[in-house]
Design a protein around this motif. Structure first.
Motif, PDB file in Angstrom:
ATOM      1  N   PRO A 772       0.814  -1.223   0.000  1.00  0.00           N
ATOM      2  CA  PRO A 772       0.000   0.000   0.000  1.00  0.00           C
ATOM      3  C   PRO A 772       0.847   1.273   0.000  1.00  0.00           C
ATOM      4  N   ASN A 773       0.402   2.253  -0.791  1.00  0.00           N
ATOM      5  CA  ASN A 773       0.940   3.612  -0.807  1.00  0.00           C
ATOM      6  C   ASN A 773       2.405   3.686  -1.226  1.00  0.00           C
ATOM      7  N   THR A 774       2.867   2.729  -2.002  1.00  0.00           N
ATOM      8  CA  THR A 774       4.256   2.758  -2.459  1.00  0.00           C
ATOM      9  C   THR A 774       4.379   2.740  -3.981  1.00  0.00           C
ATOM     10  N   GLY A 775       3.353   2.268  -4.680  1.00  0.00           N
ATOM     11  CA  GLY A 775       3.459   2.098  -6.117  1.00  0.00           C
ATOM     12  C   GLY A 775       4.255   0.871  -6.511  1.00  0.00           C
ATOM     13  N   PRO A 783      10.237  -9.491 -11.391  1.00  0.00           N
ATOM     14  CA  PRO A 783      11.023  -8.778 -10.376  1.00  0.00           C
ATOM     15  C   PRO A 783      10.113  -7.867  -9.563  1.00  0.00           C
ATOM     16  N   VAL A 784      10.625  -7.284  -8.510  1.00  0.00           N
ATOM     17  CA  VAL A 784       9.858  -6.271  -7.780  1.00  0.00           C
ATOM     18  C   VAL A 784       9.507  -5.177  -8.785  1.00  0.00           C
ATOM     19  N   THR A 785       8.218  -4.884  -8.903  1.00  0.00           N
ATOM     20  CA  THR A 785       7.711  -4.123 -10.047  1.00  0.00           C
ATOM     21  C   THR A 785       6.848  -2.958  -9.588  1.00  0.00           C
ATOM     22  N   TYR A 786       6.866  -1.895 -10.401  1.00  0.00           N
ATOM     23  CA  TYR A 786       5.967  -0.774 -10.147  1.00  0.00           C
ATOM     24  C   TYR A 786       4.557  -1.141 -10.608  1.00  0.00           C
ATOM     25  N   PHE A 787       3.592  -1.021  -9.690  1.00  0.00           N
ATOM     26  CA  PHE A 787       2.168  -1.200  -9.989  1.00  0.00           C
ATOM     27  C   PHE A 787       1.521   0.185  -9.878  1.00  0.00           C
ATOM     28  N   THR A 829      -7.396   5.279  -8.656  1.00  0.00           N
ATOM     29  CA  THR A 829      -6.149   4.565  -8.391  1.00  0.00           C
ATOM     30  C   THR A 829      -6.383   3.090  -8.100  1.00  0.00           C
ATOM     31  N   ALA A 830      -7.326   2.791  -7.198  1.00  0.00           N
ATOM     32  CA  ALA A 830      -7.551   1.403  -6.794  1.00  0.00           C
ATOM     33  C   ALA A 830      -8.025   0.554  -7.964  1.00  0.00           C
ATOM     34  N   ALA A 831      -8.865   1.145  -8.823  1.00  0.00           N
ATOM     35  CA  ALA A 831      -9.420   0.364  -9.921  1.00  0.00           C
ATOM     36  C   ALA A 831      -8.440   0.194 -11.080  1.00  0.00           C
ATOM     37  N   LEU A 832      -7.482   1.097 -11.204  1.00  0.00           N
ATOM     38  CA  LEU A 832      -6.603   1.097 -12.380  1.00  0.00           C
ATOM     39  C   LEU A 832      -5.198   0.583 -12.115  1.00  0.00           C
ATOM     40  N   GLN A 833      -4.828   0.399 -10.842  1.00  0.00           N
ATOM     41  CA  GLN A 833      -3.448  -0.013 -10.588  1.00  0.00           C
ATOM     42  C   GLN A 833      -3.196  -1.412 -11.146  1.00  0.00           C
ATOM     43  N   GLN A 834      -2.036  -1.559 -11.766  1.00  0.00           N
ATOM     44  CA  GLN A 834      -1.689  -2.786 -12.471  1.00  0.00           C
ATOM     45  C   GLN A 834      -0.181  -2.799 -12.696  1.00  0.00           C
ATOM     46  N   SER A 835       0.324  -3.913 -13.160  1.00  0.00           N
ATOM     47  CA  SER A 835       1.755  -4.023 -13.418  1.00  0.00           C
ATOM     48  C   SER A 835       2.152  -3.151 -14.604  1.00  0.00           C
ATOM     49  N   THR A 836       3.136  -2.310 -14.389  1.00  0.00           N
ATOM     50  CA  THR A 836       3.667  -1.493 -15.483  1.00  0.00           C
ATOM     51  C   THR A 836       4.765  -2.224 -16.240  1.00  0.00           C
ATOM     52  N   GLY A 837       5.258  -3.327 -15.661  1.00  0.00           N
ATOM     53  CA  GLY A 837       6.379  -4.029 -16.267  1.00  0.00           C
ATOM     54  C   GLY A 837       7.708  -3.340 -16.041  1.00  0.00           C
TER      55      GLY A 837
END
Length: 998
Positions: A772-775, A783-787, A829-837
């Motif tokens: 939570p709250n980190t992206g 790998p550890v990924t930006y969501f 934010t909650a509905a759209l957060q996803q893996s950016t790769g």
């Protein structure tokens, strides 16, 4: 007979006189050189004795000896030469380069080893690389120098501690900082800021299981082994004085220069309806300023001074090294300073042939001011939001305490009225006793202490105009004591001349105690009366204490066949008070081998190949969580010691003391487990090219993670052993002696690490987990990924921003080519957060540079780089959101916004939602190349120096962080975090120094 007897007596008398004359001491002198020129520091020892000396700065030596004795000349990296003393009083020697560098390193318990015989993968950096750097922490000087070691400095604070990782992130939450060992004693990584780097002889990085497993549960992330300088036997006292002055500035100003000037901002505000044209023109007429606010909130050309003195030498049985230093570094931000004093003494003595003792004492004291105005603070971190037409001074150039229009206090005034200072006392004594009851058996007891006392004060003076007559004070003291006692027995023996064995067993106990105490009060009324008990309002007090203990038993067996095949095996059992009664102990082990292929007969005639060695190892180690005391996150540092125990916490309720659930406890909690496979080789070709390649596969399992549980239990999560993480990659190190001659050389180098990180298992069957709250998120197979919500651009027809809708599995990255119509203009934010790769951790890191010399001049340059590094640039949420932060200054990038159908722009229409949301547009490529150090030095000719009774005079100038190449739009690409907001940016220095030896 009498005649013959008499003649015989005369003859014996004559021979006796000749013998006595020949046996008298004589002084032999000469010059020792190599192919380039005279060699300073060469050991000259009379064979089979402890008598000796070493060459001076011109390669000259002088020694008292007798005819028939043998002089032994030895120097690191050169072949040893012997010369028998005869009639001549002069012996000159030319040493040849050794095919295998015979540098001596310490990699753990037991005796030092030659680099060529070390089975494990290591990298050693000498004092010449470390010294002269205008930084308080030795790790800054290692950036880009060791393949596989990533070093990043996230702040321009002079007392900042760089972050460093070896071969990727070893744990998702258990800590990834390597173990730091100083002269055999583990120390907190923050201790390094309290030590003088010029006191270090070398820094050795232990990388693979063969080198690290002997350290067991604390070596999962590698080991940084620091050896401090020592004196030399039979050496006259040598005094070295070094003084250095530096000038500091911002390393990079691109971000600050890219904000709107007064005319641009006024025109933009007119264009977007915030002002009328007449109002804007009158504003600029009344305020004819164009202030660059970063030049107000950051100082220019601030100073750094460092002064050092050391004395070293030794007699026949005792050696000594004594040093003292003073460092005073002013930060470029107000309320940012660092002043340090250090003292060190190292003594070693061979009391008897069978008894050696040694004592090392390191004492550091520093005072530091820490700028508190980062993150969302417009008092520094976001001060560039200030409108440029306001001015920090009046028409006469006199400073405003409160800046009109901007409404904030001048940073120089805040520094006068707010005190955010700290002082640290650092003590690192250690001592050992070593006995050798019979040849080749060494029994050693060593004890060391890592102690610090850190006191921090925060004061708001009563005279502060923002809170007149209501001053405040808070003070806290943190004290940590870590005692380490180690007992070892090492035995070396041979079976015939070809089989050499070394066996070592040991016991170690580590005991840490931490205590913290603090208090605060408000209502102070007089700047002269600033004490805790004088504040009548809001008084508060707190106290914390914590402790942990490790006890270990370990052993190592090494085998060498004919100096060609080397094998080692190590095992260690660790017990820790941190873990539950069911799993308090664990056993770790490693096995490794080294094959010196060049020594095989089939390569004897391959003259272009000077060295070829193959090595490999496999082993296990553990992780008990970070054992450093992190004062920035002290609550976490304390809690980790008791997470296996169910605890209750105290609170205050209705004037009385109550209890609440503290930690649910986990009696099965135990070590993180790690296994590591390493295979590598090193080679030297044509006596000029050196190449090293190492592959590793590192697997971490049973990680220490906080697993969420139902809130109906009364707690949010419980620390458990779950999940798996792998890191595999390769280190490459390549260096050349490209040019070399009688009085010049040029030697470039490059090293690079490629690391592939992958989460292979989580908990409770989850395929991904968003922190939570980190992206940032953990996703199995990635790998550890930006969501984050993924921005699809601005719709040219509507002028609205659009975002991709996530796949059914949000851990799968959307395909812009096939999913272009699967978008929405409603941001959530909650509905759209996803893996950016996009990876959180950079996969490629390294450095390159060269060292060179011509006659008395030398030039060294070191670049560091990171590729595939990404940051959430949170500053841009403020600098690129004019319809949210109306009236404040903005980046010039906001001028590219949608105005009419058909426009293809960076930003949406002004009358719509935010220009910038917390989405993928803020995730920036922060890859960089930075000129970490460049050093130009000149050694004054010895014939000039000798005339004034000196041994050597060296003039030098150093540049640090002078060049930065990056596409990152933020303040500083080197920040080691998932997010950058209001960072205190890195600095660059130009330094001038003088070193004198006599």
């Amino acid at each position: 007979m009498k005649f013959r007897f008499k003649n015989a007596m005369y003859l014996l008398l004559f021979l006796s006189v000749i013998f006595k004359v020949n046996a008298q001491d004589k002084t032999v002198s000469g010059v020792v050189s190599d192919d380039v020129g005279p060699l300073p520091g060469v050991n000259v020892i009379i064979k089979n004795t402890s008598r000796g000396t070493e060459t001076d700065g011109d390669g000259r030596y002088s020694i008292k000896t007798k005819p028939g004795e043998v002089l032994v000349f030895s120097f690191v990296g050169m072949q040893t030469e012997e010369r028998k003393v005869g009639v001549s009083n002069k012996i000159d020697v030319t040493l040849k380069s050794d095919q295998i560098l015979e540098e001596i390193v310490v990699i753990g318990y037991g005796s030092a080893k030659k680099v060529g015989s070390v089975v494990g993968a290591i990298s050693s950096v000498s004092s010449e690389v470390i010294q002269d750097k205008p930084s308080a922490n030795v790790m800054d000087g290692l950036q880009g120098r060791v393949p596989g070691l990533q070093v990043l400095t996230s702040s321009g604070e002079p007392s900042a501690t760089p972050t460093f990782r070896l071969h990727g992130t070893g744990s998702l939450s258990g800590g990834s900082t390597p173990l730091v060992v100083l002269d055999g004693v583990p120390v907190n990584s923050s201790t390094l800021t309290s030590l003088n780097s010029n006191d270090f002889e070398s820094v050795t990085v232990l990388k693979d299981a063969s080198a690290t497993s002997i350290y067991g549960s604390r070596a999962a992330n590698g080991v940084i082994y620091i050896t401090s300088k020592k004196g030399r036997i039979n050496t006259d006292p040598k005094v070295t004085i070094r003084t250095q002055y530096s000038i500091s500035n911002l390393a990079n100003t691109d971000f600050f220069e890219n904000v709107l000037n007064s005319r641009q901002l006024a025109d933009f505000q007119v264009e977007t309806g915030f002002r009328t044209r007449a109002n804007a023109d009158q504003l600029l007429l009344d305020n004819p300023n164009d202030t660059k606010w970063y030049q107000v909130y950051y100082k220019e050309n601030v100073g750094l001074t460092q002064n050092d003195i050391s004395i070293s030498g030794g007699g026949e049985k005792t050696t000594y090294y004594i040093s003292a230093s003073q460092t005073n570094q002013e930060g470029i931000a107000y309320q940012s300073d660092f002043e340090r004093y250090t003292f060190r003494t190292n003594l070693d003595s061979k009391v008897k042939d069978w008894l050696r003792v040694g004592v090392n004492l390191s004492l550091g004291y520093d005072e530091r001011e820490l700028n508190p105005s980062g993150s969302n603070s417009t008092n520094r971190g976001l001060a560039w939001l200030a409108q440029p037409w306001f001015s920090p001074v009046d028409e006469n150039g006199v400073r405003f305490d409160r800046i009109p229009g901007w409404g904030r206090f001048h940073p120089a005034y805040r520094e006068e009225k707010f005190q955010n200072d700290a002082e640290r006392i650092q003590l690192n004594p250690s001592g050992y006793v070593q006995v050798e009851p019979f040849k080749n058996l060494k029994i050693k007891t060593q004890a060391g202490l890592d102690f610090f006392d850190f006191t921090q004060n925060n004061v708001r003076l009563p005279s502060f105009i923002g809170s007149l007559g209501n001053g405040s004070i808070s003070r806290r003291t943190d004290r940590s004591t870590t005692l380490t006692v180690t007992n070892t027995a090492e035995y070396k023996f041979k079976i015939n001349d070809s089989n050499s064995f070394t066996a070592l067993v040991g016991h170690e106990i580590l005991d840490n105690n931490f205590r913290s105490f603090g208090a605060s009060s408000n209502g102070l009324t007089d700047d002269r009366l600033i004490e805790l008990d004088l504040g009548p309002d809001n008084r508060d007090v707190f106290e914390d204490n914590s402790s942990f203990v490790f006890e270990s038993y370990f052993g190592r067996l090494e085998y060498d066949y004919n100096n060609k095949y080397f094998f080692d095996f190590s095992v260690r059992q660790d017990g820790s008070s941190r873990f539950g009664a069911n799993n308090r102990s664990a056993t770790f082990w490693s096995v490794g081998g080294l094959w010196k292929i060049k020594k095989e007969n089939f390569l004897d005639n391959v003259n272009w190949l000077n060295d070829l060695s193959l090595r490999g190892s496999y082993g296990t180690s553990g992780n008990a969580g970070n054992t450093d005391v992190d004062l920035a996150n002290i609550g976490q540092s304390i809690a980790i010691n008791f997470q296996s125990i169910a605890t209750a916490g105290a609170n205050q309720y209705n004037g009385g003391t109550g209890f609440q659930i503290g930690n649910p406890g986990n009696p099965n909690l135990t070590w993180e487990e790690q296994s590591k496979l390493s295979v590598g080789f090193s080679a030297e070709l044509f006596n000029r090219v050196r190449l090293g390649v190492d592959y590793y596969n590192r697997k971490t399992s049973a990680m220490l993670l906080d697993v969420p549980i139902g809130l109906t239990t009364g707690v949010e999560d419980i620390r458990s052993n779950v999940g798996e993480l792998t890191n595999q990659g390769v280190d490459v190190n390549l260096s050349f002696d490209l040019l070399s001659g009688e009085d010049f050389y040029f030697s470039p180098y490059i090293n690079i690490n490629y690391n592939q990180e992958r989460v292979t298992e989580l908990f409770d069957g989850n395929d991904f987990w968003i922190i939570p709250n980190t992206g940032v998120a953990w996703a199995v197979g990635q790998p550890v990924t930006y969501f984050y919500p993924i921005h699809a651009g601005v719709n040219p027809q509507t002028g609205l921003s659009e975002w991709y809708l996530p796949n059914a599995d949000p851990s799968q990255v959307v395909n812009p080519n096939t999913d272009r119509n699967n978008v929405t203009s409603n941001f959530n934010t909650a509905a759209l957060q996803q893996s950016t790769g996009i990876k959180r951790n950079a996969p490629i890191n390294g450095g390159f540079g060269f060292s060179s010399a011509y006659k008395g001049f030398s030039l060294q340059a070191d670049f560091a780089f990171s590729s595939g590094k990404y940051l959430i640039n949170n500053d841009r949420f403020f600098s690129e959101n004019p319809n949210v932060f109306a009236g404040f200054n903005q980046s010039t990038r906001v001028l590219d916004y949608w105005k009419q159908p058909g426009d293809v722009t960076t930003f949406p229409r002004f009358d719509g939602p935010n220009f910038t949301q917390f989405d993928s547009t803020l995730i920036e490529d922060a890859s960089f190349i930075r000129l970490k150090n460049i050093i130009l030095a000149y050694n004054v000719p010895s014939d000039i120096v000798k005339r004034v009774g000196l041994e050597n005079v060296r003039l030098f100038t150093v540049g640090r962080n002078l060049l930065t190449f990056t596409d990152y739009l933020g303040v500083d690409p080197e920040v080691d975090s998932n997010i950058a907001l209001g960072s205190n940016p890195n600095t660059k220095q130009v330094s001038f120094g003088l070193e004198v030896k006599f």
